[in-house]
Scaffold this motif. Structure first.
Motif, PDB file in Angstrom:
ATOM      1  N   GLY A 264       0.848  -1.230  -0.629  1.00 27.30           N
ATOM      2  CA  GLY A 264       0.196   0.435   0.074  1.00 27.30           C
ATOM      3  C   GLY A 264       0.541   1.371  -0.091  1.00 27.30           C
ATOM      4  N   THR A 265       0.591   2.380   0.731  1.00 31.94           N
ATOM      5  CA  THR A 265       1.331   3.810   0.832  1.00 31.94           C
ATOM      6  C   THR A 265       1.539   4.023   1.431  1.00 31.94           C
ATOM      7  OG1 THR A 265      -0.711   4.591   2.481  1.00 31.94           O
ATOM      8  CG2 THR A 265      -0.563   4.769  -0.391  1.00 31.94           C
ATOM      9  N   VAL A 266       3.015   4.838   1.298  1.00 33.78           N
ATOM     10  CA  VAL A 266       3.708   5.307   2.570  1.00 33.78           C
ATOM     11  C   VAL A 266       3.319   6.542   2.931  1.00 33.78           C
ATOM     12  CG1 VAL A 266       5.961   5.500   2.640  1.00 33.78           C
ATOM     13  CG2 VAL A 266       5.439   4.111   0.897  1.00 33.78           C
ATOM     14  N   PRO A 267       3.076   6.015   4.419  1.00 35.14           N
ATOM     15  CA  PRO A 267       2.261   7.326   5.177  1.00 35.14           C
ATOM     16  C   PRO A 267       3.618   8.137   5.340  1.00 35.14           C
ATOM     17  CG  PRO A 267       2.997   5.155   6.425  1.00 35.14           C
ATOM     18  CD  PRO A 267       3.058   5.498   5.124  1.00 35.14           C
ATOM     19  N   THR A 268       3.045   9.379   5.428  1.00 35.27           N
ATOM     20  CA  THR A 268       3.288  10.707   6.130  1.00 35.27           C
ATOM     21  C   THR A 268       3.751   9.793   7.540  1.00 35.27           C
ATOM     22  OG1 THR A 268       1.699  11.956   6.662  1.00 35.27           O
ATOM     23  CG2 THR A 268       3.047  12.235   4.501  1.00 35.27           C
ATOM     24  N   ASN A 269       4.633  11.119   8.115  1.00 36.55           N
ATOM     25  CA  ASN A 269       5.153  10.759   9.659  1.00 36.55           C
ATOM     26  C   ASN A 269       4.677  11.544  10.260  1.00 36.55           C
ATOM     27  OD1 ASN A 269       6.644  11.205  11.686  1.00 36.55           O
ATOM     28  ND2 ASN A 269       8.794  10.404  11.112  1.00 36.55           N
ATOM     29  N   LYS A 270       3.637  10.587  10.977  1.00 44.20           N
ATOM     30  CA  LYS A 270       2.606  11.156  11.748  1.00 44.20           C
ATOM     31  C   LYS A 270       3.046  11.988  12.779  1.00 44.20           C
ATOM     32  CE  LYS A 270       2.310   7.045  14.779  1.00 44.20           C
ATOM     33  NZ  LYS A 270       0.654   6.214  15.080  1.00 44.20           N
ATOM     34  N   HIS A 271       4.044  12.166  13.658  1.00 42.81           N
ATOM     35  CA  HIS A 271       5.165  12.502  14.445  1.00 42.81           C
ATOM     36  C   HIS A 271       5.110  13.838  14.123  1.00 42.81           C
ATOM     37  CE1 HIS A 271       4.938   8.787  17.036  1.00 42.81           C
ATOM     38  NE2 HIS A 271       5.847   8.448  15.537  1.00 42.81           N
ATOM     39  N   LEU A 272       5.439  13.941  13.216  1.00 45.80           N
ATOM     40  CA  LEU A 272       6.142  15.266  12.613  1.00 45.80           C
ATOM     41  C   LEU A 272       4.701  16.018  12.310  1.00 45.80           C
ATOM     42  CD1 LEU A 272       9.464  14.292  11.147  1.00 45.80           C
ATOM     43  CD2 LEU A 272       9.224  15.212  13.223  1.00 45.80           C
ATOM     44  N   VAL A 273       3.548  15.368  11.499  1.00 44.85           N
ATOM     45  CA  VAL A 273       2.897  15.988  11.238  1.00 44.85           C
ATOM     46  C   VAL A 273       1.934  16.683  12.573  1.00 44.85           C
ATOM     47  CG1 VAL A 273       0.034  15.524   9.679  1.00 44.85           C
ATOM     48  CG2 VAL A 273       2.542  14.828   9.124  1.00 44.85           C
ATOM     49  N   GLU A 274       1.898  15.982  13.834  1.00 42.01           N
ATOM     50  CA  GLU A 274       1.490  16.856  14.687  1.00 42.01           C
ATOM     51  C   GLU A 274       2.083  18.086  15.143  1.00 42.01           C
ATOM     52  OE1 GLU A 274       1.065  13.472  17.399  1.00 42.01           O
ATOM     53  OE2 GLU A 274      -0.117  12.336  16.827  1.00 42.01           O
ATOM     54  N   MET A 275       3.645  18.121  14.948  1.00 44.49           N
ATOM     55  CA  MET A 275       4.299  18.981  15.700  1.00 44.49           C
ATOM     56  C   MET A 275       3.918  19.864  14.586  1.00 44.49           C
ATOM     57  SD  MET A 275       8.148  17.004  16.919  1.00 44.49           S
ATOM     58  CE  MET A 275       8.948  18.628  16.841  1.00 44.49           C
ATOM     59  N   ILE A 276       4.281  20.101  13.401  1.00 45.50           N
ATOM     60  CA  ILE A 276       3.789  20.731  12.249  1.00 45.50           C
ATOM     61  C   ILE A 276       2.140  21.318  12.564  1.00 45.50           C
ATOM     62  CG2 ILE A 276       3.614  21.743   9.819  1.00 45.50           C
ATOM     63  CD1 ILE A 276       5.721  19.148   9.606  1.00 45.50           C
ATOM     64  N   GLU A 277       1.333  20.549  12.875  1.00 46.30           N
ATOM     65  CA  GLU A 277       0.112  21.108  12.860  1.00 46.30           C
ATOM     66  C   GLU A 277       0.447  22.180  14.502  1.00 46.30           C
ATOM     67  OE1 GLU A 277      -2.817  18.223  13.277  1.00 46.30           O
ATOM     68  OE2 GLU A 277      -2.865  17.144  11.014  1.00 46.30           O
ATOM     69  N   VAL A 278       0.810  22.197  15.279  1.00 42.92           N
ATOM     70  CA  VAL A 278       1.821  22.638  15.986  1.00 42.92           C
ATOM     71  C   VAL A 278       1.887  24.258  16.041  1.00 42.92           C
ATOM     72  CG1 VAL A 278       2.401  23.358  18.639  1.00 42.92           C
ATOM     73  CG2 VAL A 278       0.933  20.999  17.877  1.00 42.92           C
ATOM     74  N   VAL A 279       2.644  24.006  15.541  1.00 41.91           N
ATOM     75  CA  VAL A 279       3.957  24.729  14.994  1.00 41.91           C
ATOM     76  C   VAL A 279       3.373  25.981  13.882  1.00 41.91           C
ATOM     77  CG1 VAL A 279       5.975  26.246  13.777  1.00 41.91           C
ATOM     78  CG2 VAL A 279       5.856  24.298  15.299  1.00 41.91           C
ATOM     79  N   LYS A 280       2.626  25.614  12.934  1.00 42.86           N
ATOM     80  CA  LYS A 280       1.828  26.689  11.608  1.00 42.86           C
ATOM     81  C   LYS A 280       1.306  27.621  11.816  1.00 42.86           C
ATOM     82  CE  LYS A 280       0.998  25.157   7.453  1.00 42.86           C
ATOM     83  NZ  LYS A 280       1.117  23.966   6.403  1.00 42.86           N
ATOM     84  N   PRO A 281      -0.089  27.194  13.337  1.00 39.50           N
ATOM     85  CA  PRO A 281      -0.670  29.468  12.915  1.00 39.50           C
ATOM     86  C   PRO A 281      -0.142  29.823  14.260  1.00 39.50           C
ATOM     87  CG  PRO A 281      -1.611  26.568  14.359  1.00 39.50           C
ATOM     88  CD  PRO A 281      -0.376  26.269  13.499  1.00 39.50           C
ATOM     89  N   HIS A 282       1.209  29.316  15.314  1.00 41.56           N
ATOM     90  CA  HIS A 282       1.694  30.179  15.052  1.00 41.56           C
ATOM     91  C   HIS A 282       2.807  30.965  13.917  1.00 41.56           C
ATOM     92  CE1 HIS A 282       1.028  29.424  19.419  1.00 41.56           C
ATOM     93  NE2 HIS A 282       1.390  28.166  18.916  1.00 41.56           N
ATOM     94  N   ILE A 283       3.295  30.625  13.232  1.00 41.24           N
ATOM     95  CA  ILE A 283       4.280  31.280  12.068  1.00 41.24           C
ATOM     96  C   ILE A 283       2.777  31.758  11.565  1.00 41.24           C
ATOM     97  CG2 ILE A 283       4.912  30.786   9.462  1.00 41.24           C
ATOM     98  CD1 ILE A 283       6.298  28.183  10.846  1.00 41.24           C
ATOM     99  N   ARG A 284       1.505  31.698  10.776  1.00 43.66           N
ATOM    100  CA  ARG A 284       0.738  32.593  10.621  1.00 43.66           C
ATOM    101  C   ARG A 284       0.244  33.506  11.533  1.00 43.66           C
ATOM    102  NH1 ARG A 284      -5.149  30.779   8.124  1.00 43.66           N
ATOM    103  NH2 ARG A 284      -5.918  32.146   7.355  1.00 43.66           N
TER     104      ARG A 284
END
Length: 243
Positions: free
Chosen positions: A95-115
């Motif tokens: 099947g597919t190769v998933p994105t790294n869920k641990h880093l995606v969770e961190m990115i979802e925390v960081v991105k609102p602060h960047i914006r």
């Protein structure tokens, strides 16, 4: 006249929002960012916690017996209408190769602060621009303070926007390395390269959050120290300094 009034109301609202942001918004944001940086997700997180299985199995080796009569290989015909530059589609059996869920969770925390940093910097930039007086000879020290502060805010805005580009480049780089893993599944170095890239991004996200906090502290400090000159760049009794 109605349009002029609306523009003036907009400028007044910008000034009110910016002053509220400097006095109350910046300190609140700094405290929130410090709280996030103290969480288990960011503080001293072991790199092995962000590793993730790629879901690409190593195929079984093919053993050939030289004494066995093998049928002649068939020639494969390719459609000449397909461009030679086109990429070949590879279907993975697992099947597919998933994105790294641990880093995606961190990115979802960081991105609102960047914006938020980009938006706050833009607001501050407009605020100071509205308060720069008309060009005159002499008594321009306060204006130079405004211009220096404005240049610092513009620099922060550009750096914050670049953080978004850093995140997108991570996903592109990871996809390229994973495509190598899919093509050469027996080479362990490609798999290790994915882990190293994930560890690097984990550290980068922590650093980005620290830099956002630091930029808020710097803006808060420089604006408060020069608030009088920013709001009133020219003194009404400048002539007194001549006596």
């Amino acid at each position: 006249m109605a349009t002029v009034k609306q523009v003036q109301e907009y400028m007044d609202s910008i000034k009110a929002q910016a002053e509220e942001l400097v006095i109350k918004g910046f300190p609140d944001t700094i405290v929130k960012l410090n709280t996030v940086l103290e969480t288990r997700q960011f503080k001293n997180r072991p790199f092995n916690e962000v590793h993730q299985d790629l879901n690409i199995v190593v195929p079984e080796p093919i053993l050939l017996n030289s004494h066995t009569d093998l049928p002649p290989a068939k020639k494969t015909k390719f459609d000449n209408s397909i461009s030679k530059e086109g990429s070949k589609v590879m279907i993975l059996p697992t099947g597919t190769v998933p994105t790294n869920k641990h880093l995606v969770e961190m990115i979802e925390v960081v991105k609102p602060h960047i914006r938020k940093l980009v938006e706050d910097s833009n607001l501050m930039k407009m605020w100071i621009s509205f308060m720069i007086p008309k060009i005159e000879d002499g008594n321009n020290f306060g204006v130079s303070v405004q211009e220096d502060t404005l240049a610092e805010i513009q620099s922060v805005e550009s750096e914050a926007a670049a953080f978004f580009d850093q995140i997108s480049r991570y996903f592109i780089s990871r996809a390229k390395v994973i495509s190598k893993v899919a093509k050469y599944p027996h080479i362990e170095d490609y798999r290790r390269a994915v882990e190293e890239l994930d560890e690097k991004e984990c550290l980068s996200l922590w650093l980005v959050l620290c830099e956002i906090r630091n930029r808020y502290c710097a803006l808060h400090d420089i604006v408060l120290k020069n608030l009088d000159k920013i709001k009133k760049p020219r003194s009404s009794n400048a002539a007194e300094s001549l006596y």
